[in-house]
Design a protein around this motif. Structure first.
Motif, short mmCIF file in Angstrom:
data_model
loop_
_atom_site.label_atom_id
_atom_site.label_comp_id
_atom_site.label_asym_id
_atom_site.label_seq_id
_atom_site.Cartn_x
_atom_site.Cartn_y
_atom_site.Cartn_z
N SER A 145 31.97 -83.75 -32.12
CA SER A 145 31.26 -83.55 -30.85
C SER A 145 32.25 -83.60 -29.68
N ILE A 146 33.34 -84.36 -29.82
CA ILE A 146 34.38 -84.35 -28.76
C ILE A 146 34.92 -82.93 -28.60
N TRP A 147 35.28 -82.32 -29.73
CA TRP A 147 35.93 -81.00 -29.64
C TRP A 147 34.93 -79.92 -29.29
N ASP A 148 33.64 -80.14 -29.69
CA ASP A 148 32.61 -79.18 -29.27
C ASP A 148 32.52 -79.12 -27.76
N LYS A 149 32.56 -80.29 -27.13
CA LYS A 149 32.51 -80.33 -25.67
C LYS A 149 33.73 -79.65 -25.07
N CYS A 150 34.88 -79.91 -25.69
CA CYS A 150 36.12 -79.30 -25.18
C CYS A 150 36.08 -77.78 -25.29
N ILE A 151 35.46 -77.26 -26.34
CA ILE A 151 35.37 -75.80 -26.47
C ILE A 151 34.56 -75.23 -25.31
N PHE A 152 33.46 -75.92 -24.97
CA PHE A 152 32.64 -75.43 -23.85
C PHE A 152 33.39 -75.52 -22.53
N ILE A 153 33.93 -76.71 -22.24
CA ILE A 153 34.66 -76.89 -20.98
C ILE A 153 35.85 -75.94 -20.92
N GLY A 154 36.55 -75.84 -22.05
CA GLY A 154 37.74 -74.99 -22.09
C GLY A 154 37.44 -73.52 -21.93
N SER A 155 36.18 -73.13 -22.03
CA SER A 155 35.81 -71.74 -21.85
C SER A 155 35.19 -71.49 -20.48
N VAL A 156 34.34 -72.42 -20.04
CA VAL A 156 33.63 -72.17 -18.78
C VAL A 156 34.57 -72.33 -17.57
N VAL A 157 35.48 -73.29 -17.65
CA VAL A 157 36.38 -73.52 -16.50
C VAL A 157 37.29 -72.32 -16.23
N PRO A 158 38.00 -71.80 -17.25
CA PRO A 158 38.83 -70.61 -16.96
C PRO A 158 38.00 -69.41 -16.52
N ALA A 159 36.85 -69.19 -17.16
CA ALA A 159 36.02 -68.03 -16.79
C ALA A 159 35.66 -68.10 -15.31
N LEU A 160 35.15 -69.27 -14.90
CA LEU A 160 34.73 -69.45 -13.52
C LEU A 160 35.92 -69.37 -12.56
N LEU A 161 36.99 -70.09 -12.88
CA LEU A 161 38.10 -70.20 -11.92
C LEU A 161 38.93 -68.92 -11.84
N PHE A 162 39.04 -68.17 -12.93
CA PHE A 162 39.72 -66.87 -12.80
C PHE A 162 38.91 -65.96 -11.88
N GLY A 163 37.59 -66.04 -11.99
CA GLY A 163 36.75 -65.26 -11.09
C GLY A 163 36.96 -65.69 -9.64
N VAL A 164 36.96 -67.01 -9.43
CA VAL A 164 37.19 -67.55 -8.09
C VAL A 164 38.56 -67.12 -7.57
N ALA A 165 39.57 -67.21 -8.45
CA ALA A 165 40.94 -66.87 -8.03
C ALA A 165 41.02 -65.40 -7.64
N PHE A 166 40.47 -64.53 -8.48
CA PHE A 166 40.60 -63.11 -8.17
C PHE A 166 39.76 -62.69 -6.96
N ALA A 167 38.59 -63.32 -6.80
CA ALA A 167 37.81 -63.01 -5.60
C ALA A 167 38.58 -63.44 -4.36
N ASN A 168 39.29 -64.56 -4.45
CA ASN A 168 40.13 -64.99 -3.33
C ASN A 168 41.25 -64.00 -3.05
N ILE A 169 41.81 -63.45 -4.13
CA ILE A 169 42.85 -62.43 -3.93
C ILE A 169 42.24 -61.21 -3.25
N PHE A 170 41.07 -60.79 -3.71
CA PHE A 170 40.42 -59.62 -3.11
C PHE A 170 40.18 -59.84 -1.61
N GLN A 171 39.82 -61.08 -1.31
CA GLN A 171 39.42 -61.43 0.04
C GLN A 171 40.64 -61.74 0.92
N GLY A 172 41.70 -62.20 0.30
CA GLY A 172 42.87 -62.66 1.04
C GLY A 172 42.80 -64.16 1.23
#
Lengths: 342, 436
Positions: free
Chosen positions: A113-140
């Protein structure tokens, strides 16, 4: 000029390939706690991306590496300005990677269950933050005359950027659900299909909202109105999204996944085409922006890297396509038994 | 504590942690590929079981090596942005080439190897492992060429306020980087040999899976002996090149203060950097340092006092890490030689087996010491004689770095524990049972 523009295109392309490939791994990782009900479901979900995620992640290292090689000041400014975001992405990716390997090594529910949680966190955080990062690039981002970042992590979490994060999350969710639908059978397969069906309209909404918000929050459309041919990219993204639904209805899940891949690449290029020639616009003054023309490496480095990329990227694509076709079949119980050994 | 210091600490922690796993990946991949090839050639089930058992340890270790590697690439941008902007034209391309030309192959094929037992022929499956091993070493080559450039920058010119590439082949064939490759990769082989010998010795002491572990031990002993002898020979060439390119590092690693001919080596000393002398020293071997640096006992060796204080590396750490590395390196030749000599009477030599179990951590210590020597000895430069480490960090708040460093320590600490536990557990459990 041509060399720098070529590199601008390649820069966008490599990031797009990363989102297209690892994107479905992130999607499956985000769906993992919701549709992976039984132990066998979970193992099947890991097995669906198991042979491929590592090779997919190297697109990130390559995209980062060519940013470093072709546009060193952009690499330096982007990564140091978005320090906290990149650190969070990094830790998330570390946890995700080891979880796949560690999870099944010990037959203990608490350990798993520890690693199950890590799989979720390890997937949602990059997905969200890459989106945030690239939108910031688009915006300046607020860069001053010395390319110093005049903001903080919260500056980056503005409404437009958060919408960008949501767009990435839903795109990857659909992408992952489709891959899973293509490679699984039975209840898990049905849950994957219904996940794709539920998230699809949300994706359409988010995409339309993002396209509209971009007109207010960014200067992306300036290029589009200067070169109306670029609207093809948006048409492609929208058509791709509709095709996804069409193929889901026809139960052609690999085709739907492929259409979703086109959507992700088009979505990335929607921003990239609008940015040109800027790689990192300054929101303080457009003269402070880092562009393909003022932030590139020397012509010699660009030429050498072009040769390297033209030789190796097609080669990599060839053996990755081979690996993908090797693992395109439905995952069977026998597969899972075997993988338990490792 | 300022941004530079915290960033150095963070990079050191991340690199050293990463390099706990990389060496075993480099060496064990070759041993596993060899075992699998033996299986394909002989159809002997023991070789298959060996492939799977050592393969399992390889994979746990591999996962940790891969995920911790990304953090280094990221940190060049996040923490060392001034460095990245200054050297990206030369250094960035080496990292990008490493990813496209080598790391892709390794990462894509490892997935094929793990999940492809039933999908590929036995021969193709073994070939995949050879390619993984080859790509791993190729990765190391590019990374060490990159590090070699930081140690001894060549093929560039200063233009537009940065180092720009003028001669790509000078960078690629930089002798410093090539020597580092020829040193680091065999060191990784030695480490892998000791891990295999140590785990095998553990089971042989318990008299379990005897045939399996004697066979494993023999393969590793030969591999380890060849690699450790090679290391000693190559290390000698390395020292000459360091003398030529990084005289301050040489002086620091020997705590050599006064410029003189027939310079001696001291076996042990406690350097006193403040007063520019050695507090205490034993075993002075006249002329040996001149010989080490120039292969001539009469050669003049420049002492630390002739370098401005601000250009000297930390002497104590450099001096000690060199000693630890060399002493252990000599011990490895001895222990692997003994292993080869005793290979047919291992069970009778329990003392030797116990020694080999206890010796598992030693090559880890030696490799870390070697990197401390290379990197601390390069200080105060991030790029030797070109850019100071103190000028290279990002213009970011120390608090940010402090927070990420704390996160690194917690996450790496826990991962290290989990990984160590899994590897030990897998090793102690031993191979799957023989098919009756």
């Amino acid at each position: 000029m041509i060399l720098q523009s070529t590199w601008f295109f390649l820069w966008g392309l490599l990031w797009a390939i990363f989102f297209m490939t690892d994107g479905f791994d992130f999607g499956i990782g985000m769906l993992y706690p919701f549709i992976g009900k039984t132990e066998q479901d979970k193992c099947s979900m890991i097995a669906a991306m198991g042979p491929l995620w590592d090779g997919n992640e190297v697109w990130l290292i390559t995209a980062g590496g060519v940013t470093f090689a072709a546009f060193p000041i952009v690499y330096a400014t982007l990564f140091s300005s978005l320090y906290t975001a990149f650190m969070l992405i990094l830790f998330a990716l570390i946890l995700r990677g080891v979880s796949f390997e560690f999870r099944n090594k010990i037959d203990n529910p608490a350990w798993r269950s520890i690693w199950d949680k890590c799989i979720f966190i390890g997937s949602v955080v990059p997905a969200l933050l890459f989106g945030v990062a690239f939108a910031n690039i688009f915006q300046g981002i607020p860069l001053d005359a010395d390319h110093l970042f005049q903001g903080n992590f919260l500056t980056l979490l503005n409404p437009y950027a958060l919408l960008g994060g949501i767009v990435f999350v839903v795109l990857f969710l659909v992408h992952g659900a489709l891959w899973l639908a293509a490679r699984t059978e039975g209840k898990l397969h049905r849950r994957a299909v219904s996940a794709a069906n539920i998230i699809w309209p949300v994706t359409v909404l988010a995409a339309v909202a993002f396209l509209a918000y971009s007109a207010i929050a960014t200067n992306l459309y300036v290029n589009y109105f200067a070169y109306p041919l670029l609207f093809v990219i948006i048409v492609l993204a929208v058509a791709g999204l509709l095709t996804v639904k069409l193929f889901i209805l026809k139960r052609a899940y690999f085709k739907a996944w492929f259409a979703s891949a086109i959507v992700i690449v088009s979505a990335t290029f929607f921003g990239v085409a609008g940015l040109f020639p800027n790689l990192l616009p300054s929101s303080i003054n457009s003269e402070y922006s880092l562009s393909a023309f003022n932030a590139s490496s020397s012509p010699l480095t660009l030429k050498i890297m072009l040769v390297v990329v033209l030789i190796f990227v097609p080669l990599v694509l060839a053996y990755q396509i081979w690996a993908y076709t090797l693992f395109k079949d439905k995952i069977t119980k026998q597969d899972l038994e075997h993988e338990r050994v490792y | 504590m300022d941004t530079v210091f915290l960033s150095r600490l963070q990079f050191a922690a991340a690199t050293m942690f990463h390099f706990l796993f990389v060496p075993l990946t480099l060496g064990l991949s070759i041993l596993v590929a060899y075992m699998e090839t033996r299986y394909v050639r002989t159809a002997d089930e023991t070789y298959l079981r060996m492939t799977r058992f050592w393969g399992k340890i390889f994979l746990i270790n591999f996962a940790l090596g891969v995920v911790t590697g990304i953090s280094l690439e990221f940190q060049f941008g996040t923490n060392w942005s001034r460095y990245s902007a200054f050297v990206g034209d030369v250094f960035g391309s080496l990292l990008a080439i490493e990813a496209t030309a080598a790391f892709f192959l390794e990462s894509t094929l490892i997935g094929v190897w793990i999940f492809g037992w039933k999908k590929l022929s036995a021969k193709a499956h073994a070939t995949v492992m050879w390619l993984v091993a080859g790509a791993g070493s190729l990765s190391a080559l590019w990374i060490l060429i990159a590090n070699g450039w930081m140690q001894h920058p060549v093929g560039y010119t200063l233009k537009n306020g940065r180092a720009e590439l003028v001669d790509f082949f000078a960078v690629v064939f930089n002798k410093f980087g090539i020597l580092e490759f020829l040193h680091t990769v065999p060191a990784a082989y030695v480490l892998s040999a000791f891990v295999v010998m140590g785990i095998s010795a553990y089971h042989l002491l318990k008299k379990q899976h005897v045939e399996f572990f004697i066979r494993s031990f023999k393969i590793a002993a030969v591999f380890g002996l060849a690699s450790s002898v090679w290391l000693a020979i190559e290390g000698d060439q390395h020292a000459i090149h360091v003398t030529e390119t990084q005289p301050a590092k040489l002086a620091a690693m020997e705590a050599h203060w006064e410029t003189r001919t027939q310079a001696p080596i001291v076996l042990f000393a406690i350097p006193d950097e403040k007063n520019e002398r050695n507090l205490f020293q034993i075993g002075k071997l006249p002329g040996l340092l001149s010989f080490l640096g120039y292969h001539d006992i009469n050669a003049q060796v420049k002492g630390l006092k002739d370098f401005p204080r601000q250009d000297r590396p930390p002497v104590l750490v450099t001096f000690l890490s060199f000693r630890v590395m060399v002493a252990l390196g000599a011990l490895f030749v001895l222990l692997t030689l003994l292993g080869v000599l005793l290979r047919n009477r291992l069970l009778e030599n329990r003392l030797y087996l116990m020694l080999m179990v206890a010796a598992i951590p030693l090559p880890y210590i030696a490799i870390q010491a070697g990197w401390v020597l290379a990197e601390v000895g390069r200080q105060p430069w991030i790029v030797y004689n070109l850019m100071r480490t103190s000028d290279a960090a990002s213009p970011i708040a120390a608090g940010q770095v402090f927070a990420s460093l704390a996160a690194f320590i917690v996450i790496y600490g826990l991962l290290g524990l989990a990984g160590f536990y899994l590897i030990v557990k897998t090793a102690v459990n031993g191979p799957e049972a023989e098919k009756k």
